[in-house]
Write an enzyme that holds these catalytic residues in place. Structure first.
Site, PDB file in Angstrom:
ATOM      1  N   ASN A 168       0.836  -0.941   0.350  1.00 22.73           N
ATOM      2  CA  ASN A 168       0.327   0.214  -0.110  1.00 22.73           C
ATOM      3  C   ASN A 168       0.616   1.020  -0.059  1.00 22.73           C
ATOM      4  O   ASN A 168       1.738   1.572   0.789  1.00 22.73           O
ATOM      5  CB  ASN A 168      -0.981  -0.081   1.579  1.00 22.73           C
ATOM      6  CG  ASN A 168      -1.974   0.930   1.241  1.00 22.73           C
ATOM      7  OD1 ASN A 168      -1.326   2.836   0.905  1.00 22.73           O
ATOM      8  ND2 ASN A 168      -3.059   0.420   1.610  1.00 22.73           N
ATOM      9  N   LYS A 224       0.911   3.765   2.723  1.00 23.32           N
ATOM     10  CA  LYS A 224       1.322   3.025   3.760  1.00 23.32           C
ATOM     11  C   LYS A 224       3.090   3.197   4.127  1.00 23.32           C
ATOM     12  O   LYS A 224       3.229   3.391   4.670  1.00 23.32           O
ATOM     13  CB  LYS A 224       1.005   1.334   4.104  1.00 23.32           C
ATOM     14  CG  LYS A 224      -0.827   1.324   4.871  1.00 23.32           C
ATOM     15  CD  LYS A 224      -0.710   0.262   5.374  1.00 23.32           C
ATOM     16  CE  LYS A 224      -1.994  -0.416   5.720  1.00 23.32           C
ATOM     17  NZ  LYS A 224      -2.459  -1.741   5.963  1.00 23.32           N
ATOM     18  N   ASP A 261      -1.420  -4.188  10.549  1.00 29.15           N
ATOM     19  CA  ASP A 261      -3.462  -4.309  10.249  1.00 29.15           C
ATOM     20  C   ASP A 261      -4.068  -3.012  11.087  1.00 29.15           C
ATOM     21  O   ASP A 261      -3.297  -2.652  12.063  1.00 29.15           O
ATOM     22  CB  ASP A 261      -3.504  -5.404  10.326  1.00 29.15           C
ATOM     23  CG  ASP A 261      -5.133  -5.994   9.036  1.00 29.15           C
ATOM     24  OD1 ASP A 261      -4.743  -4.900   8.007  1.00 29.15           O
ATOM     25  OD2 ASP A 261      -5.811  -6.185   9.254  1.00 29.15           O
ATOM     26  N   PHE A 274      -4.863   8.952   2.478  1.00 24.71           N
ATOM     27  CA  PHE A 274      -6.009   7.204   1.771  1.00 24.71           C
ATOM     28  C   PHE A 274      -6.961   6.467   2.485  1.00 24.71           C
ATOM     29  O   PHE A 274      -7.650   6.436   3.777  1.00 24.71           O
ATOM     30  CB  PHE A 274      -5.262   6.148   1.090  1.00 24.71           C
ATOM     31  CG  PHE A 274      -4.167   5.507   2.693  1.00 24.71           C
ATOM     32  CD1 PHE A 274      -4.765   5.036   3.258  1.00 24.71           C
ATOM     33  CD2 PHE A 274      -3.138   6.329   2.764  1.00 24.71           C
ATOM     34  CE1 PHE A 274      -4.434   3.612   4.030  1.00 24.71           C
ATOM     35  CE2 PHE A 274      -2.903   5.385   4.507  1.00 24.71           C
ATOM     36  CZ  PHE A 274      -2.986   4.234   4.655  1.00 24.71           C
ATOM     37  N   ASP A 280      -9.802   8.229   5.226  1.00 24.37           N
ATOM     38  CA  ASP A 280      -9.210   9.846   5.687  1.00 24.37           C
ATOM     39  C   ASP A 280     -10.468  10.578   5.458  1.00 24.37           C
ATOM     40  O   ASP A 280     -10.174  11.799   6.231  1.00 24.37           O
ATOM     41  CB  ASP A 280      -7.322   9.709   5.027  1.00 24.37           C
ATOM     42  CG  ASP A 280      -6.576   9.304   5.514  1.00 24.37           C
ATOM     43  OD1 ASP A 280      -7.431   8.116   6.809  1.00 24.37           O
ATOM     44  OD2 ASP A 280      -5.424   9.354   5.725  1.00 24.37           O
ATOM     45  N   LYS A 311      -0.818  14.616   9.904  1.00 22.39           N
ATOM     46  CA  LYS A 311      -1.416  13.194  10.681  1.00 22.39           C
ATOM     47  C   LYS A 311      -0.648  12.269  11.052  1.00 22.39           C
ATOM     48  O   LYS A 311      -1.064  11.722  11.746  1.00 22.39           O
ATOM     49  CB  LYS A 311      -2.093  13.344   9.418  1.00 22.39           C
ATOM     50  CG  LYS A 311      -2.898  11.279   9.113  1.00 22.39           C
ATOM     51  CD  LYS A 311      -3.103  10.707   7.931  1.00 22.39           C
ATOM     52  CE  LYS A 311      -3.670   9.134   8.079  1.00 22.39           C
ATOM     53  NZ  LYS A 311      -3.525   8.450   6.121  1.00 22.39           N
ATOM     54  N   HIS A 340      -3.798   6.476  14.730  1.00 22.93           N
ATOM     55  CA  HIS A 340      -3.623   5.219  15.096  1.00 22.93           C
ATOM     56  C   HIS A 340      -2.268   4.639  14.749  1.00 22.93           C
ATOM     57  O   HIS A 340      -1.421   3.976  15.199  1.00 22.93           O
ATOM     58  CB  HIS A 340      -4.654   4.193  14.988  1.00 22.93           C
ATOM     59  CG  HIS A 340      -4.935   4.565  13.580  1.00 22.93           C
ATOM     60  ND1 HIS A 340      -4.791   5.505  12.475  1.00 22.93           N
ATOM     61  CD2 HIS A 340      -5.168   3.624  11.963  1.00 22.93           C
ATOM     62  CE1 HIS A 340      -5.110   5.499  12.035  1.00 22.93           C
ATOM     63  NE2 HIS A 340      -5.658   4.587  10.774  1.00 22.93           N
ATOM     64  N   ARG A 341      -2.283   4.694  13.158  1.00 23.99           N
ATOM     65  CA  ARG A 341      -0.525   3.756  12.925  1.00 23.99           C
ATOM     66  C   ARG A 341       0.723   4.499  12.802  1.00 23.99           C
ATOM     67  O   ARG A 341       1.334   4.089  13.377  1.00 23.99           O
ATOM     68  CB  ARG A 341      -0.774   4.348  10.771  1.00 23.99           C
ATOM     69  CG  ARG A 341       0.347   3.186  10.604  1.00 23.99           C
ATOM     70  CD  ARG A 341       0.075   3.375   9.577  1.00 23.99           C
ATOM     71  NE  ARG A 341      -1.279   2.619   9.431  1.00 23.99           N
ATOM     72  CZ  ARG A 341      -2.096   3.105   8.059  1.00 23.99           C
ATOM     73  NH1 ARG A 341      -2.248   4.395   7.938  1.00 23.99           N
ATOM     74  NH2 ARG A 341      -3.146   2.288   8.119  1.00 23.99           N
TER      75      ARG A 341
END
Lengths: 196, 196
Positions: A9, A12, A70, A151, A154, A174, A179-180
């Protein structure tokens, strides 16, 4: 040191490469830079299981340390859906737009605010060690798409305490609250202190 | 800081308390010191899954950081058995003696040496972080029990490079070479540097 990032991705990959630039001498290798990438069947029941499945399959193929992740989106009024199925909410091979349309359509029967949270599980795996970190971001789903950055969901996700969606923020902003970012920052901290 | 050790096995509790004494201010609380301990159904397919199941069930009950472990014994001539079922090899509620008798009986049809290895998965879990470390000890199963220290398969397991079984060693010596010691020592190192 080289660590494979078990993701194809592009969104990511940009985020995670950005987060890890501060570790000197560490090179993050995305799957698109490798040959013969095996198919990964993400049939776990939780985001923790799916993140680990990705890491294990890639480690078993290339024999080198792997990071993976994930993500799940938990929407209260939808009983926790789309949950672990966030990426394939509108069906196999669906686009981000398909997912967002389905989500807004499902939520149109409810009055707002539509409370939701993103969860991300970030994993490091090298056979002997498996380190898994959970990151969370609370917010709400708004009734229309806003913004063009990022992406996935968002454009419809408004983080708690902000008046702009994730897609209206710059990547740097961001990456401070997502969370990521929370999951990978804590994973990075542990790796830097105790593994790398 | 207090960490619950999700085990009721006296042998393991002694070993693990011993390993963690070097971290000042850390108190290891075994399950026998807690009230209303929930039943833990270890139905995982691997020792990693079982160790995590124990940690998660106990964390969900008490809301405090947990360490746990699970052990497997892989015997080459038995196709990897007893594997993840090492503790219940001779059936539910069997004794260490029952397990050792069954193992020696199964192996009596094969010529020695009976190559084997112990695996231990040691886990730390606090909801946000899940750290899992694998430790391994290679050796062989000998044809008779020797020694009275330790527990489990210790009397029939001869570690590679030694002429005494685990049950003929002092706890301090076993704690330098065992699968459980390797797993918990690495887990301890990571916890000390990055978590506690």
């Amino acid at each position: 040191m080289e660590i494979i990032f078990a993701s194809g991705n592009k969104g990511k990959i940009t985020e995670v490469k950005n987060l890890f630039t501060s570790i000197e001498g560490l090179k993050i290798i995305p799957l698109c830079d490798l040959a013969d990438v095996p198919e990964i069947i993400e049939d776990g029941q939780t985001i923790e299981e799916n993140a680990f499945i990705k890491a294990r399959v890639i480690f078993e193929k290339y024999g080198r340390p792997v990071i993976s992740d994930d993500t799940g989106l938990i929407v209260d009024q939808l009983g926790g859906e789309p949950g672990v199925h966030a990426a394939r909410y509108a069906g196999e091979n669906c686009t981000y737009d398909d997912n967002n349309r389905k989500l807004l359509s499902e939520l149109s029967q409810f009055k707002g605010p539509h409370r939701a949270k993103f969860l991300c599980c970030a994993v490091y795996y090298d056979h002997t060690r498996h380190i898994s970190v959970l990151g969370e971001m609370a917010g709400e789903i708004i009734g229309e798409k806003r913004g063009i950055s990022g992406f996935g969901y968002d454009p419809v996700f408004l983080p708690e305490g902000y008046d702009r969606t994730l897609a209206e923020m710059k990547l740097e902003e961001k990456n401070r609250i997502s969370h990521r970012a929370k999951a990978f920052n804590e994973l990075k901290r542990i790796l830097k202190l105790a593994v790398i």
